[in-house]
Design a protein around this motif. Structure first.
Motif, PDB file in Angstrom:
ATOM      1  N   LEU A   1      18.281   3.990   9.683  1.00  0.00           N
ATOM      2  CA  LEU A   1      19.103   4.922  10.449  1.00  0.00           C
ATOM      3  C   LEU A   1      18.415   5.429  11.715  1.00  0.00           C
ATOM      4  CD1 LEU A   1      20.528   7.096   7.510  1.00  0.00           C
ATOM      5  CD2 LEU A   1      21.757   5.362   8.844  1.00  0.00           C
ATOM      6  N   ASN A   2      17.104   5.228  11.821  1.00  0.00           N
ATOM      7  CA  ASN A   2      16.358   5.822  12.931  1.00  0.00           C
ATOM      8  C   ASN A   2      15.548   4.811  13.747  1.00  0.00           C
ATOM      9  OD1 ASN A   2      16.525   9.016  12.612  1.00  0.00           O
ATOM     10  ND2 ASN A   2      16.471   8.106  10.557  1.00  0.00           N
ATOM     11  N   GLY A   3      15.916   3.558  13.664  1.00  0.00           N
ATOM     12  CA  GLY A   3      15.297   2.544  14.513  1.00  0.00           C
ATOM     13  C   GLY A   3      13.920   2.105  14.076  1.00  0.00           C
ATOM     14  N   GLY A   4      13.565   2.327  12.815  1.00  0.00           N
ATOM     15  CA  GLY A   4      12.254   1.923  12.316  1.00  0.00           C
ATOM     16  C   GLY A   4      12.246   0.501  11.802  1.00  0.00           C
ATOM     17  N   LEU A   5      11.061   0.000  11.449  1.00  0.00           N
ATOM     18  CA  LEU A   5      10.896  -1.386  11.012  1.00  0.00           C
ATOM     19  C   LEU A   5      10.547  -1.526   9.537  1.00  0.00           C
ATOM     20  CD1 LEU A   5       8.771  -2.776  14.008  1.00  0.00           C
ATOM     21  CD2 LEU A   5      11.262  -2.803  13.740  1.00  0.00           C
ATOM     22  N   ILE A   6      10.045  -0.470   8.924  1.00  0.00           N
ATOM     23  CA  ILE A   6       9.525  -0.579   7.565  1.00  0.00           C
ATOM     24  C   ILE A   6      10.661  -0.740   6.555  1.00  0.00           C
ATOM     25  CG2 ILE A   6       8.277   0.651   5.738  1.00  0.00           C
ATOM     26  CD1 ILE A   6       6.501   1.842   7.852  1.00  0.00           C
ATOM     27  N   THR A   7      10.466  -1.674   5.613  1.00  0.00           N
ATOM     28  CA  THR A   7      11.454  -1.964   4.581  1.00  0.00           C
ATOM     29  C   THR A   7      10.847  -1.766   3.191  1.00  0.00           C
ATOM     30  OG1 THR A   7      10.827  -4.291   4.402  1.00  0.00           O
ATOM     31  CG2 THR A   7      12.473  -3.722   6.092  1.00  0.00           C
ATOM     32  N   ARG A   8      11.712  -1.820   2.179  1.00  0.00           N
ATOM     33  CA  ARG A   8      11.220  -1.765   0.794  1.00  0.00           C
ATOM     34  C   ARG A   8      10.270  -2.922   0.523  1.00  0.00           C
ATOM     35  NH1 ARG A   8      16.111  -1.702  -3.208  1.00  0.00           N
ATOM     36  NH2 ARG A   8      14.396  -1.828  -4.701  1.00  0.00           N
ATOM     37  N   LYS A   9      10.564  -4.062   1.106  1.00  0.00           N
ATOM     38  CA  LYS A   9       9.707  -5.227   0.896  1.00  0.00           C
ATOM     39  C   LYS A   9       8.314  -4.986   1.464  1.00  0.00           C
ATOM     40  CE  LYS A   9       9.667 -10.260   1.193  1.00  0.00           C
ATOM     41  NZ  LYS A   9      10.393 -11.470   1.650  1.00  0.00           N
ATOM     42  N   ASP A  10       8.228  -4.275   2.608  1.00  0.00           N
ATOM     43  CA  ASP A  10       6.908  -3.935   3.155  1.00  0.00           C
ATOM     44  C   ASP A  10       6.116  -3.105   2.156  1.00  0.00           C
ATOM     45  OD1 ASP A  10       6.984  -5.146   5.752  1.00  0.00           O
ATOM     46  OD2 ASP A  10       8.356  -3.586   6.410  1.00  0.00           O
ATOM     47  N   PHE A  11       6.800  -2.167   1.508  1.00  0.00           N
ATOM     48  CA  PHE A  11       6.125  -1.347   0.498  1.00  0.00           C
ATOM     49  C   PHE A  11       5.684  -2.193  -0.689  1.00  0.00           C
ATOM     50  CE2 PHE A  11       7.591   2.375   2.744  1.00  0.00           C
ATOM     51  CZ  PHE A  11       6.695   3.371   2.373  1.00  0.00           C
ATOM     52  N   SER A  12       6.577  -3.017  -1.199  1.00  0.00           N
ATOM     53  CA  SER A  12       6.249  -3.805  -2.393  1.00  0.00           C
ATOM     54  C   SER A  12       5.186  -4.858  -2.103  1.00  0.00           C
ATOM     55  CB  SER A  12       7.508  -4.478  -2.953  1.00  0.00           C
ATOM     56  OG  SER A  12       8.050  -5.402  -2.044  1.00  0.00           O
ATOM     57  N   ASN A  13       5.081  -5.286  -0.829  1.00  0.00           N
ATOM     58  CA  ASN A  13       4.075  -6.287  -0.460  1.00  0.00           C
ATOM     59  C   ASN A  13       2.717  -5.680  -0.135  1.00  0.00           C
ATOM     60  OD1 ASN A  13       5.800  -8.460  -0.763  1.00  0.00           O
ATOM     61  ND2 ASN A  13       6.387  -8.540   1.395  1.00  0.00           N
ATOM     62  N   TYR A  14       2.646  -4.341  -0.043  1.00  0.00           N
ATOM     63  CA  TYR A  14       1.374  -3.725   0.322  1.00  0.00           C
ATOM     64  C   TYR A  14       0.325  -3.980  -0.760  1.00  0.00           C
ATOM     65  CZ  TYR A  14      -2.296  -0.643   1.804  1.00  0.00           C
ATOM     66  OH  TYR A  14      -3.529  -0.177   2.218  1.00  0.00           O
ATOM     67  N   GLN A  15      -0.872  -4.315  -0.326  1.00  0.00           N
ATOM     68  CA  GLN A  15      -1.984  -4.526  -1.247  1.00  0.00           C
ATOM     69  C   GLN A  15      -3.227  -3.816  -0.723  1.00  0.00           C
ATOM     70  OE1 GLN A  15      -2.469  -8.790  -1.416  1.00  0.00           O
ATOM     71  NE2 GLN A  15      -0.902  -9.038  -2.990  1.00  0.00           N
ATOM     72  N   ILE A  16      -4.000  -3.255  -1.638  1.00  0.00           N
ATOM     73  CA  ILE A  16      -5.321  -2.777  -1.229  1.00  0.00           C
ATOM     74  C   ILE A  16      -6.231  -3.987  -1.072  1.00  0.00           C
ATOM     75  CG2 ILE A  16      -5.143  -0.509  -2.305  1.00  0.00           C
ATOM     76  CD1 ILE A  16      -6.917  -1.712  -4.576  1.00  0.00           C
ATOM     77  N   LYS A  17      -7.288  -3.814  -0.312  1.00  0.00           N
ATOM     78  CA  LYS A  17      -8.275  -4.878  -0.114  1.00  0.00           C
ATOM     79  C   LYS A  17      -9.630  -4.388  -0.615  1.00  0.00           C
ATOM     80  CE  LYS A  17      -5.608  -7.642   2.517  1.00  0.00           C
ATOM     81  NZ  LYS A  17      -5.401  -9.097   2.383  1.00  0.00           N
ATOM     82  N   MET A  18     -10.299  -5.218  -1.380  1.00  0.00           N
ATOM     83  CA  MET A  18     -11.657  -4.906  -1.795  1.00  0.00           C
ATOM     84  C   MET A  18     -12.610  -5.561  -0.789  1.00  0.00           C
ATOM     85  SD  MET A  18     -11.086  -2.989  -4.357  1.00  0.00           S
ATOM     86  CE  MET A  18     -12.783  -2.757  -4.941  1.00  0.00           C
ATOM     87  N   ARG A  19     -13.296  -4.723  -0.025  1.00  0.00           N
ATOM     88  CA  ARG A  19     -14.149  -5.206   1.061  1.00  0.00           C
ATOM     89  C   ARG A  19     -15.623  -5.221   0.650  1.00  0.00           C
ATOM     90  NH1 ARG A  19     -10.419  -7.261   4.722  1.00  0.00           N
ATOM     91  NH2 ARG A  19      -8.812  -5.713   5.207  1.00  0.00           N
TER      92      ARG A  19
END
Length: 574
Positions: free
Chosen positions: A254-272
Motif C-alpha cells: 500500500l505504500n510503495g515498498g518492496l519487501i514481501t512475505r517471501k523476503d521474510f521467509s527467505n531471510y537467513q542468519i549467517k555464521m561468519r
C-alpha cells in the motif's frame, strides 16, 4: 507537549546487584521504578551485564536471578532495549553477535538486515542523482530485519531458560510503560516531523496534538507488547513466516515498498568467521564483513603499534590516532562490503600492510596525499548515539558482545500498524551512488552497491579480547562510524596503557573518518592539546560528547561491567 514527573537516574556504582522476583507470566512490578544501574553484577558475582538503559540491565539481572547465564541475560536485555531504546535498536532492525561460549568456541552471528529481492542498484536515483530521502525515510528505506532470528540462534547455542522467559518481561514493560528519558525526549523532538508522516508511528510517539512526548512522561506500547508475546509463544516463525510478515507485506504494497512475505521467509542468519588480530600481547576477535568494525579496529591498532607510543606527548598520540583512522576509513570506503558479494582483501589486517601505511605518516603534520571526495555530510547524524551495545559475561566462560541497530533515529520512521515495531532504514548504509554520502557522511564504492538479498556495510564493532586462551574483555559501542573510533581508543588505553576500562572509556575521544576530512574532538579535551592538533594541520570540530560504549573486563579476579559514563551523566543532569 505533555508534562510529567521528571525521574532522575543516579548512578550508585557499577557493581551493584539488582534482583527482583519475576513470575512465570513475566510480570515485573518493580520496573515502574527502574534501578539506577546501567552496569551490574549478580548477587553471587557470577554474571555481569552492561547496557545503555537501567531498565534493560535490570531485566537482564532478573533473568540471571532466575538461573540464566550470560547468553540469557544478553538476549533479555536486547529485547528490553527494543522497548526503552527503540529509537536506536529493536526487532525491526539487525544485529551482530560475537560470542565466546563456555566450551571455548568463538562464533560470529550475522543478523544484519538484508535488501529485498526486488532491490536494484539504482533504486534511490532520481534524475541520475541519489535522493537521500528515499533511502532514509519510508518504505524503500527498509531492509529485511535479522535481529529476532539472530537472538534465537544465540539462545540455541547455550542459553538455559525458555525463549518466553527471555521475552515476556519486556512485553510486560512495554504494556506498563517506562519513563521517557531526556535523551529519548530530545530524539523524539528531532524526528517528530518524520514520525508524523506515519499514522502508527505518530500514535505511539506523539500526543494527540502531534507533539513529541516530554521527558518524564510514561510511554506505553501495547501493540509492541502483543508482538513480543506472539514471538514468545510462536517463536521466530511468527516474525518470519507468520502474522508479522503478512502485516508488513500488506503495508509495503500500500505504500510503495518492496519487501514481501517471501523476503521474510527467505531471510537467513549467517555464521561468519571472526577477524582475529594481535595487539599489545592480547588476541582480539572482531566481527567480519559486512561489518567494517573488526577489520578496521585491527588495522588502526596495527598502525599504532608501529610507533613507540610511550615516548609521545598527548597531542602527538592523538595526532597519530587520527592519521591511522584516516587511512583506515579511506580503505573502508573503497574495499568494504558484503563478503558474500565482493572480495575483501585479507591484507587489510596484515601487519606488513600497517607498516607500509605507518611509513606515510608524519608526526609533525597531517597527511594530505590520501585521495578522497568531499560531499556534504550530515554532522548531526554522524555524532548522534545511534545503535546500542550489550555486554554480558559469566564465570562459566560465556562472553557476549551484541551490537544492535535500526540505523538512524527511529530507523525509517515506519511502524507497521498493529505491531508497534519500528522498522530500520538500513538501506541507507548501501552506497546509493559512488561518492554519495549516507546519513553518517560515509561514502562507498561498488563494493557496497545495492543488490538483491545483499547486506549493507556497517561500522558495528562487537569485540572480544583474550589473554592467552582466557577471555578478559567484551566491548562494543553505539554511534555510527564513531563506533570504530571508540572501540580503538578504549582498547588502546586499556590494553596498551593498562588503564581500568572505566578510566579508559572516560578519556576524551576523537574521530576522523577521512570523509569529511575533519577531526572531531570532544569538548573535554584540553585546549592546549586542541591547539597543538590545529598546528599540525587538523581541521578541528569540537563536539560536546561522542558515542556510547559498554564493556565488561576481567580484572583482579572479578567481572567488572562498565557502562558509558557520558550516557549516565546526560541522563543524570535533569
Amino acid at each position: 507537549m505533555k508534562n510529567g514527573l521528571l525521574v532522575v537516574f543516579v548512578l550508585s556504582g557499577f557493581l551493584c546487584a539488582s534482583v527482583t522476583a519475576v513470575t512465570d507470566t513475566g510480570q515485573m512490578p518493580s520496573l515502574a521504578k527502574p534501578a539506577s544501574d546501567y552496569a551490574s553484577v549478580s548477587a553471587d558475582s557470577k554474571v555481569a551485564v552492561a547496557t545503555v538503559s537501567p531498565y534493560a540491565t535490570q531485566i537482564a539481572m532478573d533473568v540471571v536471578a532466575r538461573g540464566g547465564n550470560a547468553l540469557d541475560a544478553a538476549i533479555a536485555a536486547t529485547f528490553a532495549l527494543g522497548v526503552v531504546d527503540g529509537h536506536n535498536s529493536g526487532i525491526g532492525g539487525g544485529c551482530f553477535i560475537l560470542v565466546r561460549l563456555a566450551d571455548g568456541r568463538v562464533l560470529a552471528i550475522d543478523g544484519r538486515e538484508m535488501a529485498p529481492a526486488a532491490a536494484t542498484r539504482d533504486m534511490f536515483l532520481v534524475n541520475g542523482k541519489a535522493d537521500p530521502e528515499l533511502s532514509r525515510t519510508g518504505a524503500l528505506a527498509v531492509g529485511v530485519p535479522g535481529s529476532v532470528l539472530a537472538l534465537d540462534k544465540l539462545r540455541q547455542l547455550g542459553a538455559v531458560l525458555r525463549w518466553r522467559d527471555l521475552i515476556l518481561p519486556s512485553a510486560e514493560l512495554a504494556d506498563k510503560g517506562f519513563v521517557v528519558s531526556r535523551s529519548l525526549a530530545e530524539r523524539l523532538a528531532a524526528t517528530a516531523p518524520d514520525l508524523a508522516k506515519f499514522l502508527a508511528s505518530a500514535a505511539i510517539y506523539l500526543d494527540d496534538k502531534q507533539q513529541p512526548w516530554d521527558a518524564g512522561n510514561t510511554l506505553k506500547q501495547a501493540d509492541l507488547a502483543a508482538t513480543y508475546r506472539a514471538i514468545a509463544k510462536q517463536g521466530a516463525a511468527y516474525f518470519y513466516q507468520g502474522d508479522f510478515a503478512r502485516k508488513t507485506e500488506r503495508w509495503m504494497q500500500l505504500n510503495g515498498g518492496l519487501i514481501t512475505r517471501k523476503d521474510f521467509s527467505n531471510y537467513q542468519i549467517k555464521m561468519r568467521k571472526p577477524v582475529v588480530s594481535e595487539f599489545a600481547g592480547f588476541t582480539l576477535y572482531g566481527f567480519p564483513p559486512p561489518s567494517s568494525g573488526g577489520t578496521h579496529v585491527a588495522q588502526i591498532l596495527n598502525i599504532l603499534e608501529q610507533f613507540d607510543l610511550t615516548k609521545m606527548t598527548t597531542s602527538e598520540r592523538y595526532h597519530l590516532i587520527a592519521e591511522a583512522m584516516k587511512f583506515a576509513f579511506a580503505d573502508r570506503a573503497h574495499w568494504l562490503g558484503d563478503a558474500d558479494f565482493t572480495r575483501i582483501p585479507a591484507g587489510l589486517t596484515d601487519k606488513n600492510y600497517a607498516r607500509s601505511i605507518a611509513q606515510k605518516i608524519s608526526l609533525e603534520k597531517t597527511t594530505t596525499d590520501i585521495r578522497y571526495g568531499n560531499p556534504e555530510a550530515d554532522i548531526q547524524h554522524l555524532m548522534n548515539k545511534h545503535t546500542t551495545h550489550i555486554a554480558a559475561a559469566d564465570l562459566q566462560g560465556n562472553w557476549v558482545a551484541i551490537t544492535s541497530t535500526v540505523n538512524t533515529s527511529f530507523g525509517s520512521k515506519v511502524v507497521i500498524p498493529g505491531t508497534g515495531v519500528v522498522l530500520n532504514n538500513q538501506m541507507d548504509d548501501f552506497s546509493a551512488q559512488v561518492g554519495a554520502a549516507n546519513a553518517f557522511g560515509l561514502v562507498g564504492s561498488d563494493a557496497n552497491a545495492i543488490a538483491a538479498r545483499k547486506r549493507p556495510l556497517s561500522s558495528m564493532s562487537p569485540t572480544l579480547v583474550f589473554k592467552g586462551n582466557q577471555p578478559v574483555m567484551t566491548l562494543g559501542a553505539a554511534g555510527g562510524p564513531t563506533i570504530i573510533s571508540q572501540v580503538v581508543q578504549t582498547l588502546l588505553y586499556s590494553l596498551h596503557d593498562g588503564m581500568p576500562v572505566a578510566e579508559a572509556m572516560a578519556q576524551p575521544r576523537i574521530h576522523q573518518q577521512w570523509n569529511p576530512n575533519m577531526l572531531f574532538v570532544e569538548a573535554a579535551m584540553q585546549t592546549d592539546i586542541q591547539q597543538a592538533l590545529k598546528q599540525k594541520g587538523h581541521d578541528l570540530k569540537v563536539w560536546p560528547s561522542m558515542g556510547a560504549s559498554q564493556a565488561i573486563e576481567w580484572r583482579d579476579g572479578k567481572l567488572i561491567p562498565v557502562a558509558e559514563p557520558r550516557v549516565i551523566k546526560q541522563n543524570s543532569e535533569k
